[in-house]
Write an enzyme that holds these catalytic residues in place. Structure first.
Site, short mmCIF file in Angstrom:
data_model
loop_
_atom_site.label_atom_id
_atom_site.label_comp_id
_atom_site.label_asym_id
_atom_site.label_seq_id
_atom_site.Cartn_x
_atom_site.Cartn_y
_atom_site.Cartn_z
N HIS A 164 0.86 -1.18 0.00
CA HIS A 164 0.00 0.00 0.00
C HIS A 164 0.89 1.23 0.00
O HIS A 164 1.90 1.27 0.70
CB HIS A 164 -0.91 0.01 1.23
CG HIS A 164 -2.04 -0.95 1.10
ND1 HIS A 164 -1.83 -2.28 0.89
CD2 HIS A 164 -3.38 -0.77 1.14
CE1 HIS A 164 -3.00 -2.89 0.81
NE2 HIS A 164 -3.95 -2.00 0.96
N LYS A 197 -14.33 3.84 5.82
CA LYS A 197 -14.60 4.93 4.88
C LYS A 197 -16.08 4.97 4.51
O LYS A 197 -16.66 6.03 4.28
CB LYS A 197 -13.74 4.73 3.64
CG LYS A 197 -13.91 5.80 2.58
CD LYS A 197 -12.85 5.68 1.52
CE LYS A 197 -13.24 6.45 0.29
NZ LYS A 197 -14.21 5.77 -0.55
#
EC number: 4.1.1.31
Length: 879
Positions: free
Chosen positions: A138, A546
Site C-alpha cells: 500500500h 470509509k
C-alpha cells in the site's frame, strides 16, 4: 517519567545539533538561525504562548520562495531522525526494553497463574501457534529506501554509543560516522522522482526480509525457546513454524492495472532467486563451521560413505552446489533466457530441510548439541519460516473482474449472459461446471484483453511451484458465486492443488451479510468436500470505515467475526480470519496487543493472519531487534487471547453498541455523503488533489479517475485528513454517538464497558490516540488560508464536534487528559509536535501559493511534497 525518556531526548537533541551543523555548512548561518527561531516559537506555541503562535504564523508566511524548501527540509529531516531515535528507544537498554517486563515471560507468568489451564493446554497452544504476516505494498511508505538505509545505520550508531566502555577515539569515530550519514541524507532528494513499479515494491519487500527478518525471526525463536524453557522446562520443536510471511507485492491487482500476470510470474521467480541467494550465504557459513568428523552411521551414508572425512562439510558443499546451480538457473530465467532446469534444481522446502535436519540430528546424537543449536538451527528455522519461495504471494482481484470474464465465456458459448443471471442460477452453473470432467474454455477462443489477463493470472498460479502462492483474495466479495467463480477459473487454468480462496468483506453491508454468504457456501456439498474442513475469510477494515465511520465499522467487523466463528464451529470448519488492517486508526490500526485482545472470543483459534502495511512494516520490522519485540508482542497476545479469552460481552452491551453504530453511521454519512458542501470543503482544506502528484506507490489513488470521494481509495482519503490534522475519518460520528447514549442515561454502562470489555476499551483508546494527534488550531488555520469563506461554517462545525468528542471520551474514561494510560505514546506525540506544527503551517502556506498559480513553480511543488513527507513522519502514519 522524564527520567525514562531522558536518554531518548538526549539522542534527539544530539541528532538535531548534528543536522543543524550540516545545514549551517551547506546553506550558511542565516538559514540555520531562521530554522532555530521557528523551532523555538513552535515550542513556545505548544506550551500555550499565543503571542509566539502568531509570530510563528507570521514568520512562516513571510518566508521567501528561496527559504521555503530548506526550512521544510530541515523540519522534515529532523522528524525522520526523531523517529529513528524513538525506534532505538524501544529496543535500548535505557528505554522501553528496560522499563517494560519481557513481553513473553510476563505472558507466560499469567498463563501459569491460571488455575483453569494445564501445562498440556499451554504446550498445545504454543506448538500450534500460527502468525502469518502479510506484507503489502500500500502506498503509505513515503520515505525513500535510500534514506531508510541511512536511518538504519544511524540507529546502529546510537546502539554503539550506548556502550559504556568506549575509548575516546572509538566514540569520535562513531560521531564522525553519524555526521557523514546526516550530511548524506541532507544532500539526498527525499522525494522520489518516479513512481515505483510493482516489481520495485516487491524488491523493497525482499529487502525487509534480507536486512531485518532473516536475522530477526531466528533471534525471536531463540528468545521464545529460552522463555519456554525457563517457564515450562521445554523448547519449541525444531520443525515448529510459529511465524510465516506472505506478500501482496506483485500479487495484489485490485484496482492496479500495473500488476499483470507477467509481473506476478516475474516476482515469483525473483522471490525464489532471493531465497536461493540468502540460503547460499547461510550454507557457506555452515561449510566453514561444521568441520567435525564424528557423526551417526545414517549421516555418514548420506554424506557418501566411510571414505568421507568431514561428513557435515560434504553435505553442506553438496547443498552449496545445488543452491549455486538453482541461483544461476533463476538468474537466466529472470533475464528472459530459456534454459533447461538443472537436475538438482531446488523446488521444495524438503530438499533443503532433509539434509540440514539430518546434520542436526547427528550432531545432537553425538553430544554436540551446542553446535547443532547454533547457526544450523537458525538455518533450519529459516527453511521452515521462509523456505524456497522466501515469501509466499497472495493474489487479490476484485469480484466483478471474475464475473465479467465468466460472462464473456458464457456469451461466446451461447449459454446466455452470466452477469445477468440470478444468484441461484449462477451457483447452479458454477457447481455443474466444477463437478464436470470436461473443460469449459473453448480451445481456439480469443478473449478480450481484460478477460485474458484474469485467465493468465490463474494460469500463473496453476504453474507456480506448490507452496509459493498462499491464497486468492476476492475483494468486494458479496455472494457465494463470487467464491465459486474463482474456484472454477482456477480449475479451468489447470490448478492441481486446492488453493485457499478468501472472500474479502469490506463495506458495512457486506460485513453484515458475511455470515449469510458463508452459511450458504458451507451448505453446498461440492464446496464442503473441496475445502477439506478449512476456510479463510478476510475482514476489511479500511473500506468499511470509509463507508460508515470507525464506530459503525468496528462493530460490524466484530459482529461479522463473531457470527463466522460460531457458524464455522457448528459446521466443523477450521476458520482462519484474515485481518486487512492499516497503520492508521481509520484503517483498523491499533497497538497489536490491544487489537488482538479486543477480538471476539475464539477469533484467533485458527492463528493470526494480518496485513502489515506501508510505513508500519518499517516501524515494526525495520530492524532485527524491533522484529523480535513485535513478534513477541503478537505471540503473547495470541496465547492470552486463546487461553485466557475475555468473557462474552453482556447482551445489553451488544444493544448499546447497536445504538452507537446506528447513530455514528447516520452522522458520518450525513456529512460525507449527504452534505453538498462536504466534497468541496474536503478538496480545499486538505492536500488531496496535490497528493496524487506524489509518486508513492504503483497503484492509482482512485478506482475511477473522475469519481468523487466514494471512488477515492481509503489510503489517500485518510492520508489527506491526516495532513491537515483534523484526522476526520478516524473519529467522525463516534463521539456524537457516545454523547447520545450518555444523554439517554447510560454513562455508567459505557464506563463499565470501558472497564470490563477489551473491545470497547480499545475503541476508546484508539479515539484518544487520534485526538492526541489532531489539532484544532492547525485545522482552523488550513481553513483560513485555503477554504472559501462560505465553507467556513462547515469547518467550524467539524472542529466544534471534535472538541465535544474529546470531552465526552475523557468523561467516559474518567481521565483528566488524553493517553493517561499510555504515557510513552503521549510523550512521543508531544516530542514530534514541536517539529510537525511548522511543517503544517508551511504546507498550508505552500498550498495557498501554489493554488494561486496557473502553473505552480517547481520549487514550490517540491517544498510542498517535502512538507507532506514531513507531516507523515510527524504523524507516524500516512494512510
Amino acid at each position: 517519567m522524564n527520567e525514562q525518556y531522558s536518554a531518548m531526548r538526549s539522542n534527539v537533541s544530539m541528532l538535531g545539533k548534528l543536522l543543524g551543523d550540516t545545514i549551517k555548512e551547506a546553506l550558511g548561518e542565516n538559514i540555520l538561525d531562521k530554522v532555530e527561531t521557528i523551532r523555538k516559537l513552535s515550542k513556545s506555541s505548544r506550551a500555550g504562548n499565543e503571542k509566539h503562535r502568531q509570530e510563528l504564523l507570521t514568520t512562516l508566511q513571510n518566508l521567501s520562495n528561496d527559504e521555503l524548501l530548506p526550512v521544510a527540509r530541515a523540519f522534515s529531516q529532523f522528524l525522520n531522525l526523531t523517529n529513528t531515535a524513538e525506534q532505538y528507544h524501544t529496543i535500548s537498554p535505557h528505554g522501553e526494553a528496560a522499563s517494560n517486563p519481557a513481553q513473553l515471560s510476563s505472558a507466560f507468568e499469567r498463563l501459569k497463574e491460571s488455575k483453569d489451564l494445564t501445562e498440556r493446554d499451554i504446550r498445545d497452544a504454543v506448538e500450534s501457534l500460527s502468525i502469518e504476516l502479510v506484507l503489502t505494498a500500500h502506498p503509505t511508505e513515503i520515505t525513500r529506501r535510500t534514506l531508510i538505509h541511512k536511518l538504519v545505520e544511524v540507529n546502529t550508531c546510537l546502539k554503539q554509543l550506548d556502550h559504556n566502555d568506549l575509548a575516546d577515539y572509538e566514540r569520535n569515530q562513531i560521531m564522525r560516522r553519524l555526521r557523514q550519514l546526516i550530511a548524506q541524507s541532507w544532500h539526498t532528494d527525499e522525494i522520489r522522482k518516479i513512481r515505483p513499479t510493482p516489481v520495485d515494491e516487491a524488491k523493497w519487500g525482499f529487502a525487509v526480509v534480507e536486512n531485518s527478518l532473516w536475522e530477526g525471526v531466528p533471534a525471536f525463536l531463540r528468545e521464545l525457546d529460552e522463555q519456554l524453557e525457563q517457564a515450562f522446562g521445554y523448547r519449541l520443536p525444531v520443525d515448529a513454524v510459529p511465524v510465516r510471511f506472505t506478500s501482496w507485492m506483485g500479487g495484489d491487482r485490485d484496482g492496479n492495472p500495473n500488476v499483470t500476470a507477467e509481473v506476478t510470474r516475474h516476482v515469483l521467480l525473483l522471490s525464489r532467486w532471493k531465497a536461493a541467494d540468502l540460503f547460499l550465504r547461510d550454507i557457506q557459513v555452515l561449510v566453514s563451521e561444521l568441520s567435525m568428523s564424528e557423526c551417526t552411521p545414517e549421516l555418514l551414508e548420506l554424506a557418501g560413505g566411510s571414505e568421507v572425512q568431514e561428513p557435515y562439510r560434504a553435505i553442506m558443499k553438496s547443498l552449496r552446489s545445488q543452491l549455486s546451480s538453482t541461483l544461476s538457473y533463476l538468474e537466466a530465467r529472470l533475464t528472459g533466457e530459456e534454459r533447461l532446469p538443472p537436475k538438482d534444481l531446488l523446488i521444495t522446502n524438503e530438499q533443503l530441510w532433509e539434509p540440514l535436519h539430518a546434520c542436526y540430528q547427528s550432531l545432537k546424537s553425538c553430544g554436540m548439541g551446542i553446535i547443532a543449536d547454533g547457526r544450523l538451527l537458525d538455518t533450519l528455522r529459516r527453511v521452515r519460516c521462509f523456505g524456497v519461495p522466501l515469501v509466499r504471494i497472495d493474489v487479490r482481484q476484485e469480484s466483478t473482474r471474475h464475473t465479467e470474464a465468466l460472462a464473456e465465456i458464457t456469451r461466446y458459448l451461447g449459454l446466455g449472459d452470466y452477469e445477468s443471471w440470478s444468484e441461484s442460477d449462477k451457483q447452479a452453473f458454477l457447481i455443474r461446471e466444477l463437478s464436470s470432467k470436461r473443460p469449459l474454455l473453448p480451445r481456439y477462443w480469443e478473449p478480450s484483453a481484460d478477460t485474458k489477463e484474469v485467465l493468465d493470472t490463474c494460469r500463473v498460479i496453476a504453474k507456480a511451484p506448490q507452496g509459493s502462492i498462499a491464497a486468492y483474495v476476492i475483494s468486494m466479495a458479496r455472494t457465494p458465486s463470487d467464491v465459486l467463480a474463482v474456484h472454477l477459473l482456477l480449475k479451468e487454468a489447470g490448478c492441481s492443488f486446492a488453493l485457499p480462496v478468501a472472500p474479502l468483506f469490506e463495506t458495512l453491508d457486506d460485513l453484515n451479510n458475511a455470515d449469510d454468504v458463508m452459511t450458504q457456501l458451507l451448505s453446498i456439498d461440492w464446496y464442503r468436500g473441496f475445502i477439506q474442513g478449512k476456510q479463510m475469510v478476510m475482514i476489511g477494515y479500511s473500506d468499511s470505515a470509509k463507508d460508515a465511520g470507525v464506530m459503525a465499522a468496528s462493530w460490524a467487523q466484530y459482529r461479522a467475526q463473531d457470527a463466522l466463528i460460531k457458524t464455522c464451529e457448528k459446521a466443523g470448519i477450521a476458520l482462519t480470519l484474515f485481518h486487512g488492517r492499516g497503520g492508521s486508526i481509520g484503517r483498523g490500526g491499533a497497538p497489536a496487543h490491544a487489537a488482538l485482545l479486543s477480538q471476539p472470543p475464539g477469533s484467533l483459534k485458527g492463528g493470526l493472519r494480518v496485513t502489515e502495511q506501508g510505513e508500519m512494516i518499517r516501524f515494526k520490522y525495520g530492524l532485527p531487534e524491533v522484529t523480535i519485540s513485535s513478534l513477541a508482542l503478537y505471540t503473547g497476545a495470541i496465547l492470552e487471547a486463546n487461553l485466557l479469552p475475555p468473557p462474552e460481552p453482556k447482551q445489553e452491551w451488544h444493544e448499546v453498541m447497536d445504538e452507537l453504530s446506528r447513530v455514528s453511521c447516520d452522522m458520518y454519512r450525513g456529512y460525507v455523503r449527504e452534505n453538498p458542501d462536504f466534497v468541496p470543503y474536503f478538496r480545499a482544506a486538505t492536500p488531496e488533489l496535490e497528493l496524487g502528484k506524489l509518486p508513492l506507490g504503483s497503484r492509482p489513488a482512485k478506482r475511477r479517475p473522475n469519481g468523487g470521494v466514494e471512488s477515492l481509495r481509503a489510503i489517500p482519503w485518510i492520508f489527506a485528513w491526516t495532513q491537515n490534522r483534523l484526522m476526520l475519518p478516524a473519529w467522525l460520528g463516534a463521539g456524537a454517538a457516545l454523547q447520545k447514549v450518555v444523554d439517554d442515561g447510560k454513562q455508567e454502562q459505557l464506563e463499565e464497558m470501558c472497564r470490563d470489555w477489551p473491545f470497547f476499551s480499545t475503541r476508546i483508546g484508539m479515539l484518544e490516540m487520534v485526538f492526541a494527534k489532531a489539532d484544532l488550531w492547525l485545522a482552523e488555520y488550513y481553513d483560513q488560508r485555503l477554504v472559501d469563506e462560505k465553507l467556513w461554517p462547515l469547518g467550524k462545525q467539524l472542529r466544534d464536534q471534535l472538541a465535544a468528542d474529546i470531552n465526552i471520551v475523557l468523561a467516559i474514561s474518567n481521565d483528566d487528559h488524553l493517553m493517561a494510560d499510555l504515557p510513552w505514546i503521549a510523550e512521543s506525540i508531544a516530542l514530534r509536535n514541536v517539529y510537525t506544527d511548522p511543517l503544517n503551517v508551511l504546507q498550508a502556506e505552500l498550498l495557498h501559493r501554489s493554488r494561486q498559480q496557473e502553473k505552480p513553480d517547481a520549487d514550490l511543488e517540491l517544498a510542498l511534497m517535502v512538507t507532506i513527507a514531513g507531516v507523515a513522519a510527524g504523524m507516524r502514519n500516512t494512510g
